[in-house]
Design a protein around this motif. Sequence first.
Motif, PDB file in Angstrom:
ATOM      1  N   ILE A 102       0.939  -1.116   0.292  1.00 46.12           N
ATOM      2  CA  ILE A 102      -0.040  -0.116   0.212  1.00 46.12           C
ATOM      3  C   ILE A 102       0.951   1.582   0.040  1.00 46.12           C
ATOM      4  O   ILE A 102       0.772   1.949  -0.405  1.00 46.12           O
ATOM      5  CB  ILE A 102      -0.757  -0.072   1.158  1.00 46.12           C
ATOM      6  N   SER A 103       1.891   0.940   0.948  1.00 46.12           N
ATOM      7  CA  SER A 103       2.538   2.397   0.702  1.00 46.12           C
ATOM      8  C   SER A 103       3.312   2.870  -0.511  1.00 46.12           C
ATOM      9  O   SER A 103       3.753   3.405  -1.016  1.00 46.12           O
ATOM     10  CB  SER A 103       4.067   1.785   1.651  1.00 46.12           C
ATOM     11  N   LYS A 104       3.609   1.873  -1.070  1.00 47.42           N
ATOM     12  CA  LYS A 104       4.273   1.583  -2.181  1.00 47.42           C
ATOM     13  C   LYS A 104       3.564   2.126  -3.511  1.00 47.42           C
ATOM     14  O   LYS A 104       4.627   3.134  -4.073  1.00 47.42           O
ATOM     15  CB  LYS A 104       5.288   0.380  -2.783  1.00 47.42           C
ATOM     16  N   GLN A 105       2.865   2.586  -3.641  1.00 47.30           N
ATOM     17  CA  GLN A 105       1.462   2.955  -4.350  1.00 47.30           C
ATOM     18  C   GLN A 105       1.140   4.267  -3.762  1.00 47.30           C
ATOM     19  O   GLN A 105       1.066   5.548  -4.704  1.00 47.30           O
ATOM     20  CB  GLN A 105       0.308   1.943  -4.267  1.00 47.30           C
ATOM     21  N   THR A 106       1.300   4.462  -2.512  1.00 44.67           N
ATOM     22  CA  THR A 106       1.419   5.922  -1.795  1.00 44.67           C
ATOM     23  C   THR A 106       2.708   6.236  -2.632  1.00 44.67           C
ATOM     24  O   THR A 106       2.191   7.943  -3.292  1.00 44.67           O
ATOM     25  CB  THR A 106       1.214   6.365  -1.130  1.00 44.67           C
ATOM     26  N   LEU A 107       3.548   5.968  -2.597  1.00 39.67           N
ATOM     27  CA  LEU A 107       4.834   6.382  -3.297  1.00 39.67           C
ATOM     28  C   LEU A 107       5.068   7.033  -4.170  1.00 39.67           C
ATOM     29  O   LEU A 107       5.629   7.906  -4.762  1.00 39.67           O
ATOM     30  CB  LEU A 107       6.356   5.598  -2.206  1.00 39.67           C
ATOM     31  N   GLU A 108       5.057   6.050  -5.246  1.00 42.38           N
ATOM     32  CA  GLU A 108       4.900   6.242  -6.943  1.00 42.38           C
ATOM     33  C   GLU A 108       4.407   6.991  -6.901  1.00 42.38           C
ATOM     34  O   GLU A 108       4.376   8.121  -7.822  1.00 42.38           O
ATOM     35  CB  GLU A 108       4.022   4.959  -7.170  1.00 42.38           C
ATOM     36  N   ARG A 109       2.619   7.368  -6.216  1.00 41.77           N
ATOM     37  CA  ARG A 109       2.078   8.493  -7.165  1.00 41.77           C
ATOM     38  C   ARG A 109       2.740  10.121  -6.450  1.00 41.77           C
ATOM     39  O   ARG A 109       2.385  10.569  -6.909  1.00 41.77           O
ATOM     40  CB  ARG A 109       0.507   8.973  -6.083  1.00 41.77           C
ATOM     41  N   ILE A 110       2.971  10.214  -5.314  1.00 42.49           N
ATOM     42  CA  ILE A 110       4.104  11.430  -5.199  1.00 42.49           C
ATOM     43  C   ILE A 110       5.190  11.711  -5.494  1.00 42.49           C
ATOM     44  O   ILE A 110       5.535  12.906  -6.254  1.00 42.49           O
ATOM     45  CB  ILE A 110       4.236  11.309  -3.120  1.00 42.49           C
ATOM     46  N   ASN A 111       5.947  10.766  -5.691  1.00 38.67           N
ATOM     47  CA  ASN A 111       7.001  10.836  -6.862  1.00 38.67           C
ATOM     48  C   ASN A 111       7.128  10.928  -8.080  1.00 38.67           C
ATOM     49  O   ASN A 111       7.610  12.004  -8.379  1.00 38.67           O
ATOM     50  CB  ASN A 111       7.999   8.733  -6.808  1.00 38.67           C
ATOM     51  N   THR A 112       5.689  10.214  -8.516  1.00 41.47           N
ATOM     52  CA  THR A 112       5.982  10.688 -10.408  1.00 41.47           C
ATOM     53  C   THR A 112       5.231  12.731 -10.253  1.00 41.47           C
ATOM     54  O   THR A 112       6.181  13.518 -11.006  1.00 41.47           O
ATOM     55  CB  THR A 112       4.719   9.861 -10.129  1.00 41.47           C
ATOM     56  N   LYS A 113       4.557  12.554  -9.277  1.00 41.41           N
ATOM     57  CA  LYS A 113       3.549  14.370  -9.115  1.00 41.41           C
ATOM     58  C   LYS A 113       4.531  15.579  -8.721  1.00 41.41           C
ATOM     59  O   LYS A 113       4.823  15.779  -9.274  1.00 41.41           O
ATOM     60  CB  LYS A 113       3.034  14.616  -7.796  1.00 41.41           C
ATOM     61  N   ILE A 114       5.595  14.994  -8.191  1.00 48.35           N
ATOM     62  CA  ILE A 114       7.399  16.104  -7.433  1.00 48.35           C
ATOM     63  C   ILE A 114       8.110  15.759  -8.978  1.00 48.35           C
ATOM     64  O   ILE A 114       8.601  16.804  -9.294  1.00 48.35           O
ATOM     65  CB  ILE A 114       8.131  14.745  -6.216  1.00 48.35           C
ATOM     66  N   ILE A 115       8.354  14.613  -9.249  1.00 49.36           N
ATOM     67  CA  ILE A 115       9.318  14.376 -11.089  1.00 49.36           C
ATOM     68  C   ILE A 115       8.182  15.436 -12.085  1.00 49.36           C
ATOM     69  O   ILE A 115       9.299  16.414 -12.751  1.00 49.36           O
ATOM     70  CB  ILE A 115      10.007  13.376 -11.710  1.00 49.36           C
ATOM     71  N   ASN A 116       7.367  15.176 -12.048  1.00 48.82           N
ATOM     72  CA  ASN A 116       6.285  15.986 -13.535  1.00 48.82           C
ATOM     73  C   ASN A 116       6.879  17.703 -12.940  1.00 48.82           C
ATOM     74  O   ASN A 116       6.753  18.099 -14.074  1.00 48.82           O
ATOM     75  CB  ASN A 116       5.144  15.639 -13.396  1.00 48.82           C
ATOM     76  N   SER A 117       6.365  17.888 -11.653  1.00 47.54           N
ATOM     77  CA  SER A 117       6.627  19.307 -11.341  1.00 47.54           C
ATOM     78  C   SER A 117       8.284  20.117 -11.248  1.00 47.54           C
ATOM     79  O   SER A 117       8.156  21.001 -11.444  1.00 47.54           O
ATOM     80  CB  SER A 117       5.566  18.959  -9.852  1.00 47.54           C
ATOM     81  N   SER A 118       8.791  18.760 -10.856  1.00 50.74           N
ATOM     82  CA  SER A 118       9.976  19.872 -10.752  1.00 50.74           C
ATOM     83  C   SER A 118      11.039  20.138 -12.137  1.00 50.74           C
ATOM     84  O   SER A 118      12.416  20.151 -11.595  1.00 50.74           O
ATOM     85  CB  SER A 118      10.544  19.286  -8.926  1.00 50.74           C
ATOM     86  N   LYS A 119      11.095  18.552 -12.193  1.00 52.29           N
ATOM     87  CA  LYS A 119      11.616  18.345 -13.411  1.00 52.29           C
ATOM     88  C   LYS A 119      13.654  17.910 -12.945  1.00 52.29           C
ATOM     89  O   LYS A 119      14.349  17.705 -13.325  1.00 52.29           O
ATOM     90  CB  LYS A 119      12.373  19.557 -14.163  1.00 52.29           C
ATOM     91  N   PHE A 120      13.408  17.031 -11.366  1.00 50.59           N
ATOM     92  CA  PHE A 120      14.494  17.066 -11.174  1.00 50.59           C
ATOM     93  C   PHE A 120      14.919  15.783 -11.622  1.00 50.59           C
ATOM     94  O   PHE A 120      14.088  14.884 -12.421  1.00 50.59           O
ATOM     95  CB  PHE A 120      14.070  16.782  -9.428  1.00 50.59           C
ATOM     96  N   ASN A 121      16.244  15.120 -11.721  1.00 52.08           N
ATOM     97  CA  ASN A 121      16.537  14.248 -12.946  1.00 52.08           C
ATOM     98  C   ASN A 121      16.662  12.882 -11.942  1.00 52.08           C
ATOM     99  O   ASN A 121      18.030  13.075 -10.734  1.00 52.08           O
ATOM    100  CB  ASN A 121      17.808  14.164 -13.011  1.00 52.08           C
ATOM    101  N   GLN A 122      15.416  12.256 -11.563  1.00 55.23           N
ATOM    102  CA  GLN A 122      15.373  10.772 -10.508  1.00 55.23           C
ATOM    103  C   GLN A 122      15.271   9.713 -11.840  1.00 55.23           C
ATOM    104  O   GLN A 122      14.070   9.703 -12.194  1.00 55.23           O
ATOM    105  CB  GLN A 122      14.287  10.936 -10.058  1.00 55.23           C
ATOM    106  N   TRP A 123      16.133   8.970 -11.863  1.00 58.25           N
ATOM    107  CA  TRP A 123      16.775   8.525 -12.917  1.00 58.25           C
ATOM    108  C   TRP A 123      16.137   6.805 -12.431  1.00 58.25           C
ATOM    109  O   TRP A 123      15.865   6.647 -11.184  1.00 58.25           O
ATOM    110  CB  TRP A 123      18.072   8.327 -13.744  1.00 58.25           C
ATOM    111  N   LYS A 124      15.352   6.018 -13.655  1.00 58.54           N
ATOM    112  CA  LYS A 124      15.001   4.697 -13.252  1.00 58.54           C
ATOM    113  C   LYS A 124      15.291   3.649 -14.234  1.00 58.54           C
ATOM    114  O   LYS A 124      15.648   3.048 -13.645  1.00 58.54           O
ATOM    115  CB  LYS A 124      13.984   4.564 -13.057  1.00 58.54           C
ATOM    116  N   ASN A 125      16.531   4.155 -15.425  1.00 57.10           N
ATOM    117  CA  ASN A 125      17.176   3.200 -15.518  1.00 57.10           C
ATOM    118  C   ASN A 125      17.731   4.346 -16.808  1.00 57.10           C
ATOM    119  O   ASN A 125      18.235   5.317 -17.165  1.00 57.10           O
ATOM    120  CB  ASN A 125      16.305   2.678 -17.028  1.00 57.10           C
TER     121      ASN A 125
END
Length: 708
Positions: free
Chosen positions: A210-233
């Motif tokens: 449950i925590s994973k799904q919540t954190l995925e939502r939060i991280n996605t919104k931060i990356i889309n808004s801030s344009k920080f370079n949080q790489w996944k691959n």
Amino acid sequence: MAHGFEQINLGYSTKNIPLPSEKDYLKCLISKAETFMRNIRWRSFFFLNPEVTTEHKETYGFKSTKPAPFVPELKEFEDGMLNLVQNVEFKKISNPFQKQLSKDVQKIKKDNKLYVAADKTTNFYKLDPNSYNDLLEQNITKDYKKAKPSAEQRNNLGDKEIADILDISDRIDTKSQSQAFITLKDHKPNFMNKPTCRLINPCKSEIGKISKQTLERINTKIINSSKFNQWKNTDEVIHWFDNADNKHECAFISFDVCEFYPSISEDLLNKALDFASTYDKITDDEKHIIHHAKKSSLYNKCTPWTKRGNTNFDVTMGSFDGAETCELVGLYLLSQLDDLGINVGLYRDDGLAICHNKTARQIELIKKKICKIFANNNLRITIEANKTSINFLDITMNLSTGSYSPFMKPNNNPLYVNRESNHPPTIIRNIPESINKRLSKISFSETTFKNATPVYQEALNKSGYAHELKFKSNKRNNDNNSRKRARRITWFNPPYSENVYTNIGKRFFHLLDKCFPPGHQLHKLINRSTVKLSYSCMPNIKQVISSHNSSILRKCEPKTDVNPKSCNCRDDNNCPLEKKCLTSCVIYQATITRQDNNQDETYVGLTENTFKSRFNGHMSSFRNDSNRHATTLSEYIWTLKDANVPYTIKWKVLSRAKAYSTSRKLCNLCIEEKYFIIRRPDLSSLNKRNELMSACRHRKKHLLCNYK
């Protein structure tokens, strides 16, 4: 050799799959068929009874544990699926590679040493159990202390409280108590004399999902808004590198966060969540779930351990939400690094920055500021600065030439699945092309591709492929706006094995067409467009090694009862199971012989408890008329009694297996019983034939709703 390490070289990838025994394959097929039929039953039930569909509630992917209701319209199809499982035929397969795998499997199982995997390479090391346990305990005691038994009870009660609020406690298991283990960091300097390890804690709360799904939502919104370079691959890293201007005027700063996961403190997570709250609304309940998912214990030899200090807060390697927690904290750190005026990014615990138009002195000052930022967050890093070429993930990037090429960790050799491995043919066919595509993607040009590929080409050749690696230009296109029709698919995933003669896929779809023709009430729901088949894989060599290691380590666990009783009958000569009536987790057989004509009937049953307790239950159903319908065995006995036919009963154990556990998520005991009933009707003449849909009765006690 120091610490007793003995590097072993199997000469092939541990992802290779050996041929299974007929029984192992059939048990796996039964399990997959059962899962598929349960899903089909539920979907059919709600399709035919739309009025009983309850208001939608968020279940976070946790499936119902209730037995699927019987749907009369599915009976023909269910009988056909049973017939399919009953009539699977096998053939003999003989090739040198599979013979070698078979020999190695037997050799591994007979070995009294552990096969310990390397952390980031394909190597394995033999280690005797005592040396392994010493190394494991060193890594545990470094950061953990022994916990009170009540600590785990508090964690489970906390899980239950959250699950009750979300109304999903009847879907979630209690926390598993899986044994912690280590992998070896053999790519580190001076490994043989001073080995370093990665401690893995597989004991995790399912609230983490449950925590994973919540954190995925939060991280996605931060990356889309801030344009920080949080790489996944790696592709995202290459895209970042390609977009850097004037590379020849730049320099790299690379850093690695030491033990990032276990170093994340509760205070640091709170700061990261406060930072995230400026980008996304996070409720108090969500924060509570995220924090509670970090409350965990580590188990070694059945003893619980918790993190040192006054809290059991721990971000563990292998937890459901560990990577997402790491990414959230990484975004918080990137927000602080953003003020340094450098182009910086993170891939979990690995960081990389490009400094543009900076002198060596200025870059050194930036390096110190980076160290200070991490130190202020109680994190340690190793850092390098003023580099024009750097190895990062699986690529080497060069600022002087603006190019990148494939990179491999030291002491590592590429190993690929052999062409004769027992994988589904589609996987084998796609392996060479997938390797070719991957190497082309991480190669800047055809020249860098050709310089890097000889070692990969050699590994491919050794694995039996005739494919020649050739550079293929890859234009990265991020436009994925192609229209896709949303379709709800029900998957059947039978295991694949080369030694199976029956074409399961062909027979399955023939059955599908026959039972659900156009015009059938369920044709709209069950047809070739909504039901798909994809073969799954049988256990590979790595899983064989893992099973072997678990078996060796179990022998080292402290025994609670040195001399357990095998029989407690007053007169052991009259024991129903030859002085072994206290054996538990058994598949047993009862043979009933009529005294009037010597005709035999057989019944197969199971018990997780001792056979003696199940035997007493059967005897009670034979004596009490109110229990005559308890089992098909008791019904037959009462039929004989009503007809005054004398009889005798003999009992024996057919097999033993483990019941449901929260770590395996599988009840081998139930599957073993179904195997005997479905595939060995000569041993179970009284049992009902269609056992595919019988629900497991052993999981219920592990559910949070029943935890006290």
